[in-house]
Design an enzyme around this catalytic site. Sequence first.
Site, PDB file in Angstrom:
ATOM      1  N   HIS A 193       0.466  -1.398   0.170  1.00 14.32           N
ATOM      2  CA  HIS A 193      -0.219  -0.095   0.097  1.00 14.32           C
ATOM      3  C   HIS A 193       0.578   1.408  -0.062  1.00 14.32           C
ATOM      4  O   HIS A 193       0.310   1.985  -0.786  1.00 14.32           O
ATOM      5  CB  HIS A 193      -0.870  -0.466   1.552  1.00 14.32           C
ATOM      6  CG  HIS A 193      -1.838  -0.712   1.696  1.00 14.32           C
ATOM      7  ND1 HIS A 193      -1.978  -2.019   1.748  1.00 14.32           N
ATOM      8  CD2 HIS A 193      -3.038  -1.162   0.798  1.00 14.32           C
ATOM      9  CE1 HIS A 193      -3.333  -3.003   2.751  1.00 14.32           C
ATOM     10  NE2 HIS A 193      -3.990  -2.317   0.844  1.00 14.32           N
ATOM     11  N   SER A 218      -2.614  -8.416   2.912  1.00 11.67           N
ATOM     12  CA  SER A 218      -2.918  -7.457   4.373  1.00 11.67           C
ATOM     13  C   SER A 218      -3.587  -8.748   4.728  1.00 11.67           C
ATOM     14  O   SER A 218      -2.973  -8.713   6.085  1.00 11.67           O
ATOM     15  CB  SER A 218      -4.121  -7.193   4.620  1.00 11.67           C
ATOM     16  OG  SER A 218      -3.785  -5.239   4.264  1.00 11.67           O
ATOM     17  N   ARG A 273      -1.183  -6.701  -8.692  1.00  7.86           N
ATOM     18  CA  ARG A 273      -0.358  -7.492  -8.257  1.00  7.86           C
ATOM     19  C   ARG A 273      -0.580  -8.749  -9.170  1.00  7.86           C
ATOM     20  O   ARG A 273      -0.008  -8.161 -10.641  1.00  7.86           O
ATOM     21  CB  ARG A 273       0.045  -7.936  -6.999  1.00  7.86           C
ATOM     22  CG  ARG A 273      -0.285  -6.874  -5.530  1.00  7.86           C
ATOM     23  CD  ARG A 273      -0.951  -7.245  -4.352  1.00  7.86           C
ATOM     24  NE  ARG A 273      -2.793  -7.126  -4.145  1.00  7.86           N
ATOM     25  CZ  ARG A 273      -3.550  -7.191  -3.740  1.00  7.86           C
ATOM     26  NH1 ARG A 273      -3.039  -7.605  -2.137  1.00  7.86           N
ATOM     27  NH2 ARG A 273      -4.557  -6.853  -4.165  1.00  7.86           N
ATOM     28  N   LYS A 327     -16.598  -7.316   7.813  1.00  2.23           N
ATOM     29  CA  LYS A 327     -17.349  -7.821   9.037  1.00  2.23           C
ATOM     30  C   LYS A 327     -16.385  -7.979  10.380  1.00  2.23           C
ATOM     31  O   LYS A 327     -16.944  -7.373  11.010  1.00  2.23           O
ATOM     32  CB  LYS A 327     -18.316  -9.198   8.670  1.00  2.23           C
ATOM     33  CG  LYS A 327     -19.185  -8.653   7.505  1.00  2.23           C
ATOM     34  CD  LYS A 327     -20.375  -9.558   7.448  1.00  2.23           C
ATOM     35  CE  LYS A 327     -21.022  -9.465   6.621  1.00  2.23           C
ATOM     36  NZ  LYS A 327     -20.732 -10.603   5.044  1.00  2.23           N
TER      37      LYS A 327
HETATM   38  P1  ADP Z   1      -9.445  -4.068  -0.931  1.00  2.00           P
HETATM   39  O1  ADP Z   1      -9.761  -3.202  -1.606  1.00  2.00           O
HETATM   40  O2  ADP Z   1      -9.069  -5.419  -1.816  1.00  2.00           O
HETATM   41  O3  ADP Z   1     -10.124  -4.317   0.092  1.00  2.00           O
HETATM   42  P2  ADP Z   1      -6.503  -3.562  -0.187  1.00  2.00           P
HETATM   43  O4  ADP Z   1      -7.426  -2.478   1.026  1.00  2.00           O
HETATM   44  O5  ADP Z   1      -5.923  -4.611   0.771  1.00  2.00           O
HETATM   45  O6  ADP Z   1      -8.072  -4.021  -0.785  1.00  2.00           O
HETATM   46  O7  ADP Z   1      -6.087  -2.576  -0.817  1.00  2.00           O
HETATM   47  C1  ADP Z   1      -6.641  -1.559  -1.679  1.00  2.00           C
HETATM   48  C2  ADP Z   1      -5.993  -1.484  -3.467  1.00  2.00           C
HETATM   49  O8  ADP Z   1      -4.599  -1.365  -2.351  1.00  2.00           O
HETATM   50  C3  ADP Z   1      -5.856  -2.515  -3.889  1.00  2.00           C
HETATM   51  O9  ADP Z   1      -6.245  -1.485  -5.225  1.00  2.00           O
HETATM   52  C4  ADP Z   1      -5.305  -3.457  -4.133  1.00  2.00           C
HETATM   53  O10 ADP Z   1      -4.835  -4.052  -5.046  1.00  2.00           O
HETATM   54  C5  ADP Z   1      -3.765  -1.989  -3.872  1.00  2.00           C
HETATM   55  N1  ADP Z   1      -3.177  -3.112  -3.073  1.00  2.00           N
HETATM   56  C6  ADP Z   1      -3.439  -4.325  -1.840  1.00  2.00           C
HETATM   57  N2  ADP Z   1      -1.457  -4.423  -1.240  1.00  2.00           N
HETATM   58  C7  ADP Z   1      -0.999  -3.953  -2.776  1.00  2.00           C
HETATM   59  C8  ADP Z   1       0.430  -4.708  -3.108  1.00  2.00           C
HETATM   60  N3  ADP Z   1       0.923  -5.496  -2.429  1.00  2.00           N
HETATM   61  N4  ADP Z   1       0.740  -3.712  -4.360  1.00  2.00           N
HETATM   62  C9  ADP Z   1      -0.071  -3.003  -5.068  1.00  2.00           C
HETATM   63  N5  ADP Z   1      -0.653  -3.052  -4.840  1.00  2.00           N
HETATM   64  C10 ADP Z   1      -1.462  -3.434  -3.867  1.00  2.00           C
END
Ligand code: ADP
Length: 165
Positions: free
Chosen positions: A17, A128, A90, A41
């Site tokens: 992130h 995560s 990813r 949830k």
């Molecule tokens: P979601 O929106 O599916 O709950 P997250 O909150 O974990 O997912 O991630 C938010 C955004 O960050 C998404 O676009 C996800 O693809 C991106 N993301 C998460 N981890 C990574 C990573 N390791 N490398 C690149 N982008 C990531």
Amino acid sequence: MKTALYPGSFDALTYGHLDMIERACSMFDKVYVAIARNIEKNPLFTVEERIGMIREITKGISNINVVSFDELTVDFAKKIEAKFIIRGLRAVSDFEYELQMALVNRELKPDIETIFLAPAKNYIFLSSRVVKEVLKFRGDISGMVPPLVETQMKKVFEEKKLYAI
Ligand code: ADP
């Protein structure tokens, strides 16, 4: 002024992130990192805790705003006058869902563009969920999340008795 919205659940913030945030902040005048409420949830951290941690970790970045939202992503983008939505791509597994979301969002608000960014190769398999799985078995997560997140995750794992061993 070019504003971008980077939405997600960020439960918890990983180096993947952070990599996205740094790339987005170097491309746009202003970036909103926005935590979607009511997605998961059973989150590890409350939305307020997540906002606090991300603010602390990104305090050196001047053009970032860490907030939460409770509506359609495109509606929130409109509200903050963001014409761009940032998403991370990813491995192949992200592609189908992300493309679907981008096209649905375009259908809803054609003037908002989704931009996909690729992380540094070390973070291509980082999520995560993976961090939680590793910590559950007391594995080393120091290369996956910033130190503050690691400390807070360990605290919550103790409190909520989430360790498997
Ligand atoms: P979601 O929106 O599916 O709950 P997250 O909150 O974990 O997912 O991630 C938010 C955004 O960050 C998404 O676009 C996800 O693809 C991106 N993301 C998460 N981890 C990574 C990573 N390791 N490398 C690149 N982008 C990531």
